[in-house]
Design an enzyme around this catalytic site. Structure first.
Site, PDB file in Angstrom:
ATOM      1  N   ARG A  90       0.816  -1.213   0.000  1.00 41.26           N
ATOM      2  CA  ARG A  90       0.000   0.000   0.000  1.00 41.26           C
ATOM      3  C   ARG A  90       0.853   1.268   0.000  1.00 41.26           C
ATOM      4  O   ARG A  90       0.428   2.303  -0.507  1.00 41.26           O
ATOM      5  CB  ARG A  90      -0.958  -0.013   1.191  1.00 41.26           C
ATOM      6  CG  ARG A  90      -2.095  -1.014   0.988  1.00 41.26           C
ATOM      7  CD  ARG A  90      -3.116  -0.970   2.092  1.00 41.26           C
ATOM      8  NE  ARG A  90      -4.253  -1.827   1.764  1.00 41.26           N
ATOM      9  CZ  ARG A  90      -5.266  -2.070   2.558  1.00 41.26           C
ATOM     10  NH1 ARG A  90      -5.311  -1.497   3.756  1.00 41.26           N
ATOM     11  NH2 ARG A  90      -6.255  -2.861   2.198  1.00 41.26           N
ATOM     12  N   LYS A 255     -21.853 -14.943   1.261  1.00 43.07           N
ATOM     13  CA  LYS A 255     -23.166 -14.383   1.575  1.00 43.07           C
ATOM     14  C   LYS A 255     -23.878 -13.827   0.350  1.00 43.07           C
ATOM     15  O   LYS A 255     -23.389 -12.917  -0.301  1.00 43.07           O
ATOM     16  CB  LYS A 255     -23.026 -13.299   2.637  1.00 43.07           C
ATOM     17  CG  LYS A 255     -22.618 -13.837   3.999  1.00 43.07           C
ATOM     18  CD  LYS A 255     -22.674 -12.745   5.053  1.00 43.07           C
ATOM     19  CE  LYS A 255     -22.370 -13.298   6.439  1.00 43.07           C
ATOM     20  NZ  LYS A 255     -22.429 -12.232   7.475  1.00 43.07           N
ATOM     21  N   GLY A 411     -11.463  -8.363  -1.558  1.00 42.31           N
ATOM     22  CA  GLY A 411     -10.321  -8.873  -0.823  1.00 42.31           C
ATOM     23  C   GLY A 411     -10.041 -10.352  -1.008  1.00 42.31           C
ATOM     24  O   GLY A 411      -8.908 -10.748  -1.258  1.00 42.31           O
ATOM     25  N   GLY A 434     -15.069  -3.146  -0.172  1.00 44.01           N
ATOM     26  CA  GLY A 434     -16.407  -2.545  -0.164  1.00 44.01           C
ATOM     27  C   GLY A 434     -16.598  -1.529  -1.265  1.00 44.01           C
ATOM     28  O   GLY A 434     -17.664  -1.447  -1.880  1.00 44.01           O
TER      29      GLY A 434
END
Length: 454
Positions: A90, A255, A411, A434
């Site tokens: 990062r 999910k 991810g 997200g």
């Protein structure tokens, strides 16, 4: 479990992984095409209609100007000492934008959160001060990096005013203030007092309306996307909104509740959608199948059925796996078997997609020119159930080699692709989980909406 009646079409999964990989590789040559028959996504500012950092430099002479740059410095720290950075990915990611601004003579004021301190000042660790990243940033940027112990206030303002030309100042963890995650105007104004220009380069937080991602832009002359954010948006948004067709989306994950909005949005854009992961059993239930002890979100069964009907009406191929890998328990040493999706029974649970499914996926991916992969096909963290996800990653790499645009977002899918050593063989790997999902859903990201128009 040895007393359970097995599914009628169950076959042992021994040698499954090597079998399916050999089958796929053997047909690679026949499926390959001349890369020049395909075009990759056109990356132009028109896709976004938001100012990027190159556009900012074209509009303004940045020499000697302070530029506040929102970045993501959430790097892992060694468990041994809580201060040594163990993966600087990062940090490396912010270098192109930061170096570009420095080359233009700007002073770069770096701003980031670190973990979730929830308004408390924590000295060390994953929710603590940003001290651990100072030395790595010096090495990566090739310049000295000064750090202050706050992100607003008189001392911080004085440090910002003392910058002359081509200097770097690192602010303290923005989440030491509770107001950061509430888009507090006082914190936004405090950050805004440090510079005249703002560059957003933290895609992973662009879906959050925080003081340092959205509110701060109210106090800037101009706000622009950094190279990292710009690339994320142009690939994720551009590839889906203006794809080189056929466009194929591979959607997995456990999910169904988190993926149904994405699938619904993609039905308006995709030619083909391939489904995998634990969420497929909610769709099977909507078809009236017995799913044994497989994962189920009962409250979404009706919506899953409606999406299948919607896909049929729109002429979109929504493909469910015709076979799955079953297990007698959720464990790496489970007894496993292969079964038709319609023939799961007893206490068996599905933990990966089967070989017939992967052959179908290979065919669909092979004839697509733009492919988006979000979410694993099974419990890839366990070796017996990793084959589906790893094989899809390999198929993505092969598609890239023949000239297709391939995008990995989320991810778990990113981790799977990197685990397979294929990170450098896809067109783009997204840095935001997200944020990637919300962009694919068609949602407006607050950290992007707040930027200046191009």
């Amino acid at each position: 479990l040895h007393e359970l009646p097995p599914p009628t079409s169950v076959r042992p999964t021994t040698m499954f992984a090597s079998f399916i990989r050999k089958a796929i590789r053997s047909s690679t040559a026949a499926a390959s095409c001349n890369a020049q028959q395909f075009r990759s996504i056109s990356i132009t500012p028109a896709l976004l209609e938001k100012l990027n950092v190159q556009g900012l430099a074209d509009k303004v002479n940045l020499e000697g100007q302070n530029v506040l740059m929102r970045v993501d410095l959430n790097v892992p720290l060694s468990k041994d000492d809580d201060v040594t950075v163990t993966d600087d990915t990062r940090l490396q990611a912010i270098a192109p934008t930061a170096k570009f601004l420095l080359e233009k003579g700007a002073n770069v004021i770096l701003c980031s959160h670190f973990g979730r301190p929830k308004g408390e000042i924590i000295e060390t660790g994953k929710n603590g001060r940003l001290n651990p990243v100072v030395d790595p940033l010096k090495n990566i940027l090739g310049v000295d990096v000064k750090k202050v112990d706050d992100c607003m206030g008189e001392e911080v303002e004085a440090a910002a005013k003392s910058l002359t030309k081509g200097e770097v100042l690192l602010l303290e963890n923005t989440r030491f203030y509770k107001g950061e995650t509430k888009n507090d105007a006082t914190l936004a104004a405090g950050l805004g007092s440090l510079a005249d220009y703002f560059v957003m380069d933290a895609f992973g937080t662009a879906h959050r309306a925080h003081s340092s991602t959205a509110g701060v832009t109210d106090y800037m002359k101009l706000s622009a996307a950094g190279f990292l954010l710009d690339k994320e948006l142009k690939y994720l948004k551009g590839a889906v909104d203006k794809p080189n067709r056929p466009l194929c989306a591979i959607i997995g994950g456990a999910k169904v509740s988190t993926k149904l909005p994405v699938i619904e949005s993609l039905l308006e854009k995709c030619d083909t959608i391939l489904l995998g992961g634990g969420m497929i059993f909610t769709f099977y239930k909507a078809l009236g199948y017995d799913i044994g002890k497989s994962m189920l979100e009962e409250e979404y069964v009706e919506l899953a059925g409606k999406l299948m009907k919607m896909a049929e009406e729109k002429g979109v191929k929504l493909i469910l796996p015709p076979d799955v890998i079953l297990a007698d328990k959720f464990a790496e040493d489970a007894t496993t078997a292969i079964a038709k999706a319609s023939e799961i029974s007893g206490d068996w649970m599905g933990l990966d997609v089967g070989p017939e499914t992967l052959e179908i996926f290979k065919e669909e991916i092979g004839k697509s020119n733009t492919i988006v992969f979000n979410g694993p096909m099974g419990v890839f963290e366990m070796k017996p159930f990793a084959c589906g996800t790893i094989t899809v990653a390999e198929l993505m790499a092969e598609a890239t080699d023949r000239g297709a645009t391939t995008i990995v977002g989320g991810g778990d899918s990113v981790a799977a692709v990197n685990q397979a050593g294929l990170g450098d063989r896809v067109s783009h790997i997204s840095t935001g989980g997200g944020a990637s999902l919300e962009l694919l859903e068609g949602k407006e990201l607050p950290g992007v909406a707040a930027l200046s128009e191009a």
